[in-house]
Design a protein around this motif. Structure first.
Motif, PDB file in Angstrom:
ATOM      1  N   ASP A 155      -7.737   1.759   8.583  1.00  0.00           N
ATOM      2  CA  ASP A 155      -7.186   2.755   7.650  1.00  0.00           C
ATOM      3  C   ASP A 155      -7.038   2.160   6.249  1.00  0.00           C
ATOM      4  OD1 ASP A 155      -7.073   4.694   9.595  1.00  0.00           O
ATOM      5  OD2 ASP A 155      -4.945   4.375  10.054  1.00  0.00           O
ATOM      6  N   SER A 156      -6.627   0.894   6.173  1.00  0.00           N
ATOM      7  CA  SER A 156      -6.463   0.264   4.862  1.00  0.00           C
ATOM      8  C   SER A 156      -7.817   0.035   4.187  1.00  0.00           C
ATOM      9  CB  SER A 156      -5.701  -1.066   4.987  1.00  0.00           C
ATOM     10  OG  SER A 156      -6.491  -2.088   5.577  1.00  0.00           O
ATOM     11  N   ILE A 157      -8.862  -0.108   4.982  1.00  0.00           N
ATOM     12  CA  ILE A 157     -10.213  -0.215   4.410  1.00  0.00           C
ATOM     13  C   ILE A 157     -10.649   1.141   3.859  1.00  0.00           C
ATOM     14  CG2 ILE A 157     -12.640  -0.660   4.946  1.00  0.00           C
ATOM     15  CD1 ILE A 157     -11.646  -2.692   7.050  1.00  0.00           C
ATOM     16  N   LYS A 158     -10.334   2.200   4.586  1.00  0.00           N
ATOM     17  CA  LYS A 158     -10.669   3.550   4.106  1.00  0.00           C
ATOM     18  C   LYS A 158      -9.881   3.918   2.854  1.00  0.00           C
ATOM     19  CE  LYS A 158     -12.151   5.568   8.503  1.00  0.00           C
ATOM     20  NZ  LYS A 158     -11.904   6.626   9.510  1.00  0.00           N
ATOM     21  N   ALA A 159      -8.723   3.274   2.662  1.00  0.00           N
ATOM     22  CA  ALA A 159      -7.881   3.570   1.497  1.00  0.00           C
ATOM     23  C   ALA A 159      -8.258   2.740   0.275  1.00  0.00           C
ATOM     24  CB  ALA A 159      -6.410   3.324   1.852  1.00  0.00           C
ATOM     25  N   GLN A 160      -9.361   2.009   0.352  1.00  0.00           N
ATOM     26  CA  GLN A 160      -9.774   1.159  -0.756  1.00  0.00           C
ATOM     27  C   GLN A 160     -10.201   1.969  -1.978  1.00  0.00           C
ATOM     28  OE1 GLN A 160      -9.920  -2.552  -0.898  1.00  0.00           O
ATOM     29  NE2 GLN A 160      -8.375  -1.854   0.575  1.00  0.00           N
ATOM     30  N   ASN A 161      -9.854   1.449  -3.139  1.00  0.00           N
ATOM     31  CA  ASN A 161     -10.316   2.036  -4.397  1.00  0.00           C
ATOM     32  C   ASN A 161     -11.739   1.557  -4.676  1.00  0.00           C
ATOM     33  OD1 ASN A 161      -7.787   3.159  -4.699  1.00  0.00           O
ATOM     34  ND2 ASN A 161      -7.019   1.436  -5.904  1.00  0.00           N
ATOM     35  N   TYR A 162     -12.605   1.888  -3.750  1.00  0.00           N
ATOM     36  CA  TYR A 162     -13.990   1.423  -3.795  1.00  0.00           C
ATOM     37  C   TYR A 162     -14.829   2.433  -3.025  1.00  0.00           C
ATOM     38  CZ  TYR A 162     -17.665  -2.134  -4.160  1.00  0.00           C
ATOM     39  OH  TYR A 162     -18.807  -2.832  -4.505  1.00  0.00           O
ATOM     40  N   LEU A 165      -4.200  -6.428   6.765  1.00  0.00           N
ATOM     41  CA  LEU A 165      -4.130  -5.184   6.001  1.00  0.00           C
ATOM     42  C   LEU A 165      -4.624  -5.496   4.596  1.00  0.00           C
ATOM     43  CD1 LEU A 165      -0.571  -3.826   6.979  1.00  0.00           C
ATOM     44  CD2 LEU A 165      -2.771  -2.926   7.760  1.00  0.00           C
ATOM     45  N   LEU A 166      -5.341  -4.563   3.982  1.00  0.00           N
ATOM     46  CA  LEU A 166      -5.886  -4.796   2.650  1.00  0.00           C
ATOM     47  C   LEU A 166      -5.138  -3.993   1.598  1.00  0.00           C
ATOM     48  CD1 LEU A 166      -9.743  -4.658   3.282  1.00  0.00           C
ATOM     49  CD2 LEU A 166      -8.098  -6.420   3.895  1.00  0.00           C
ATOM     50  N   ASP A 180       3.075  -3.505  13.818  1.00  0.00           N
ATOM     51  CA  ASP A 180       2.176  -2.373  13.570  1.00  0.00           C
ATOM     52  C   ASP A 180       2.402  -1.716  12.206  1.00  0.00           C
ATOM     53  OD1 ASP A 180       4.615  -1.311  14.115  1.00  0.00           O
ATOM     54  OD2 ASP A 180       3.930   0.119  15.630  1.00  0.00           O
ATOM     55  N   LYS A 181       2.833  -2.497  11.225  1.00  0.00           N
ATOM     56  CA  LYS A 181       2.989  -1.951   9.872  1.00  0.00           C
ATOM     57  C   LYS A 181       1.655  -1.430   9.348  1.00  0.00           C
ATOM     58  CE  LYS A 181       6.821  -4.856   8.161  1.00  0.00           C
ATOM     59  NZ  LYS A 181       6.911  -5.858   9.224  1.00  0.00           N
ATOM     60  N   LYS A 182       1.744  -0.364   8.577  1.00  0.00           N
ATOM     61  CA  LYS A 182       0.597   0.155   7.861  1.00  0.00           C
ATOM     62  C   LYS A 182       0.676  -0.340   6.422  1.00  0.00           C
ATOM     63  CE  LYS A 182       0.349   4.288  10.757  1.00  0.00           C
ATOM     64  NZ  LYS A 182       0.319   5.774  10.802  1.00  0.00           N
ATOM     65  N   ILE A 183      -0.401  -0.173   5.672  1.00  0.00           N
ATOM     66  CA  ILE A 183      -0.406  -0.694   4.308  1.00  0.00           C
ATOM     67  C   ILE A 183       0.676  -0.051   3.459  1.00  0.00           C
ATOM     68  CG2 ILE A 183      -2.170   0.943   3.529  1.00  0.00           C
ATOM     69  CD1 ILE A 183      -1.635  -2.731   2.389  1.00  0.00           C
ATOM     70  N   GLU A 184       0.990   1.225   3.704  1.00  0.00           N
ATOM     71  CA  GLU A 184       2.044   1.886   2.935  1.00  0.00           C
ATOM     72  C   GLU A 184       3.432   1.373   3.284  1.00  0.00           C
ATOM     73  OE1 GLU A 184       0.501   5.063   5.912  1.00  0.00           O
ATOM     74  OE2 GLU A 184      -0.289   3.396   4.710  1.00  0.00           O
TER      75      GLU A 184
END
Length: 444
Positions: A64-71, A142-143, A418-422
C-alpha cells in the motif's frame, strides 16, 4: 613478556591511528548537511523486489505504501518472492497487484538465496535490463510517499551504481530494545552514510531500502551469506562501483523487541560479517592497487567491516594470559599471585567498560540531537533509551567470540507491528504530498 606487551601496545596504537578518520566522519555527519539532489529530468522505470517469508501481517501495508508513492505507478513493477511460505503472503501480494514468485527450498531459506531465485526469474521473463534499477525491501518495511521520487533524483544523476536510503524505525518507542536498534541505525546515517556522501565516497549497504542500477546485476544476484549486504558492498567497492546515499529517501522498518530475538540476530550478524571479512576482505585490499577503484573507499570499507568485537576479545584474553604469566614468572606461581592478577585485570576491564559505556552514551546523545526530527518518542523516554543504549554495541564482543564456535543459521524474525504508513507519518502531510503529486501529474 615485556616485549610481547609492547608489541600489543604498538598494534593497538597503529590501529587507532588507522581508524582515527572515523571520528572525523562523526564530526562531519553531525554538523554537515546531506546533499540534496536536483530534480530529475527523467522518471526512470524501477522494479521493486521484496523477499517475504510468512509475512501476511505486514506485506499488504508495504505494498500500500508503494501504491501511495508520489511517483508514476506505470514506472514501478513490484515483485514479491514468497520464500517457503505456508500462510497467505503470496495471495495477499497477488491481490494487491504484485508479480509473485513462490519458492520452496527449505534447505536454502535465506534472503540471499531468495534474491538469487527472484532475479533468475526476472531475467527469464523480463531481462535484467528490462528495468533501469531494482529497489530491495523487506516485507516489514514502509516507504515514505516521496521515497521513489527522491531515489529517482539520485539515480538520474547517473554517478551512483547503488543508492542506500535513510533507514528509520517504525516501532522505536516500543521498548529499550527497539530503541537501541533505532539509535544504532540513526548513528549509521549520521556518522557513516552522511559524511561519506558529503565527501563523495562510497558507503555501505544496510540490509534493505536500497536501489541497484541494472548494470550492477548483469551477472545476476550472487550473494547469499548470512549478511548478504556486507558481501554485496565488498563486491561493489572492490569492483570500482560506487555506493551512494540519498537521505531524503526515507523508509521505515520494524525492529525486534525481545532479547532472545536480538541475541539470535546479532549472533547472525557477527558470524556473517566475520565470514565476509575473511572470505572477501582481501578484495578490498587488492582494490587499493587497482586502477578502476576508489582507493579511499576500499580502505574505508576494509576498516568498516573489520571484526573489531572479535579483535577486542582476543586481545583481552591475550592480555589476561600475559599478565598472569608475567606475575607468575616474577613472583612465583601461587594463589596470591593468581588472585592479584585476576583482580587487577578485572579492575582494568571494569574501567574500560565504564569508558566504553560513557562514550557510547555520548555518541547516542549526539546522534539523537542530530536526528531528533526523525525520532518518534517522548523526551523522557528518549533520555532513558540513550542511557541504556551502549549495551547494544558492547554485546557484539562476546557474541563475536561465541559465533566462532557455533553453527549459525538464518532464522525468520517474526514481524507483528502492523502499522500503516499513515500511522508513522502524519496523515495531513501524506495527503498534501499526494495531492501535490497529482496536480503535477495532471499539469504534465
Amino acid at each position: 613478556m615485556e616485549l610481547v606487551l609492547k608489541i600489543f601496545q604498538t598494534i593497538l596504537s597503529v590501529v587507532a591511528i588507522l581508524i582515527l578518520y572515523r571520528y572525523v566522519y562523526m564530526a562531519i555527519g553531525f554538523f554537515g548537511k546531506a546533499k540534496k539532489f536536483k530534480e530529475a529530468e527523467t522518471e526512470h522505470k524501477f522494479a521493486v523486489v521484496i523477499c517475504a517469508k510468512n509475512e501476511e501481517k505486514v506485506i499488504g501495508n508495504l505494498l500500500d505504501s508503494i501504491k501511495a508513492q508520489n511517483y508514476p505507478q506505470d514506472k514501478l513493477h513490484v515483485f514479491v518472492i514468497a520464500d517457503n511460505c505456508d500462510d497467505n503472503t503470496a495471495s495477499i501480494a497477488a491481490e494487491k497487484g504484485a508479480t509473485v514468485y513462490e519458492r520452496h527450498d527449505a534447505k536454502h531459506a535465506r534472503k540471499g538465496w531468495a534474491l538469487e531465485f527472484g532475479f533468475h526469474k526476472i531475467r527469464e521473463e523480463f531481462g535484467i535490463d528490462g528495468f533501469e534499477g531494482y529497489c530491495i525491501f523487506d516485507a516489514d518495511n514502509l516507504l515514505h510517499p516521496d521515497y521513489m521520487r527522491e531515489m529517482n533524483k539520485a539515480f538520474d544523476e547517473g554517478k551512483l551504481d547503488v543508492i542506500q536510503g535513510y533507514r528509520n524505525t517504525k516501532n522505536f518507542d516500543t521498548n529499550w530494545i527497539s530503541a537501541s536498534y533505532g539509535l544504532f541505525f540513526y548513528r549509521q546515517s549520521a556518522a557513516y552514510h552522511r559524511p561519506r556522501q558529503i565527501l563523495h565516497t562510497s558507503t555501505n549497504l544496510s540490509g534493505t531500502g536500497y536501489l541497484i542500477r541494472s548494470r550492477a546485476l548483469e551477472e545476476g544476484w550472487r550473494w547469499a551469506s548470512l549478511t548478504e549486504d556486507t558481501q554485496f558492498t565488498m563486491h561493489l567497492v572492490s569492483s570500482g562501483m560506487k555506493v551512494g546515499y540519498c537521505e531524503a529517501a526515507e523508509f521505515f522498518d520494524e525492529q525486534p523487541t525481545d532479547l532472545r530475538t536480538t541475541l539470535r540476530q546479532r549472533l547472525r550478524w557477527s558470524k556473517g560479517r566475520i565470514y565476509a571479512f575473511f572470505a572477501y576482505g582481501y578484495k578490498l585490499v587488492a582494490g587499493l592497487f587497482r586502477k578502476k577503484t576508489n582507493k579511499w573507499s576500499c580502505y574505508d570499507m576494509f576498516f568498516s567491516f573489520f571484526p573489531y568485537g572479535l579483535g577486542t576479545a582476543l586481545l583481552a584474553i591475550a592480555s589476561f594470559l600475559i599478565s598472569f604469566i608475567t606475575m607468575a614468572v616474577n613472583g612465583g606461581f601461587s594463589a596470591a599471585v593468581a588472585e592479584y592478577t585476576t583482580v587487577t585485570v578485572l579492575k582494568t576491564a571494569l574501567i574500560a567498560l565504564g569508558i566504553a559505556w560513557g562514550s557510547g552514551m555520548l555518541v547516542s546523545a549526539l546522534v539523537a540531537i542530530r536526528e531528533r526530527k526523525k525520532i518518534r518518542c517522548g523526551k523522557a523516554k528518549l533520555v532513558w533509551y540513550i542511557v541504556i543504549s551502549p549495551w547494544f554495541d558492547l554485546i557484539g564482543t562476546p557474541l563475536s567470540v561465541v559465533s566462532l564456535f557455533m553453527h549459525v543459521t538464518w532464522k525468520k524474525i517474526k514481524h507483528v507491528d502492523d502499522k500503516k504508513i499513515e500511522d508513522v507519518i502524519s496523515v495531513p502531510a501524506l495527503t498534501e504530498k499526494s495531492a501535490a503529486a497529482s496536480e503535477k501529474t495532471e499539469s504534465e
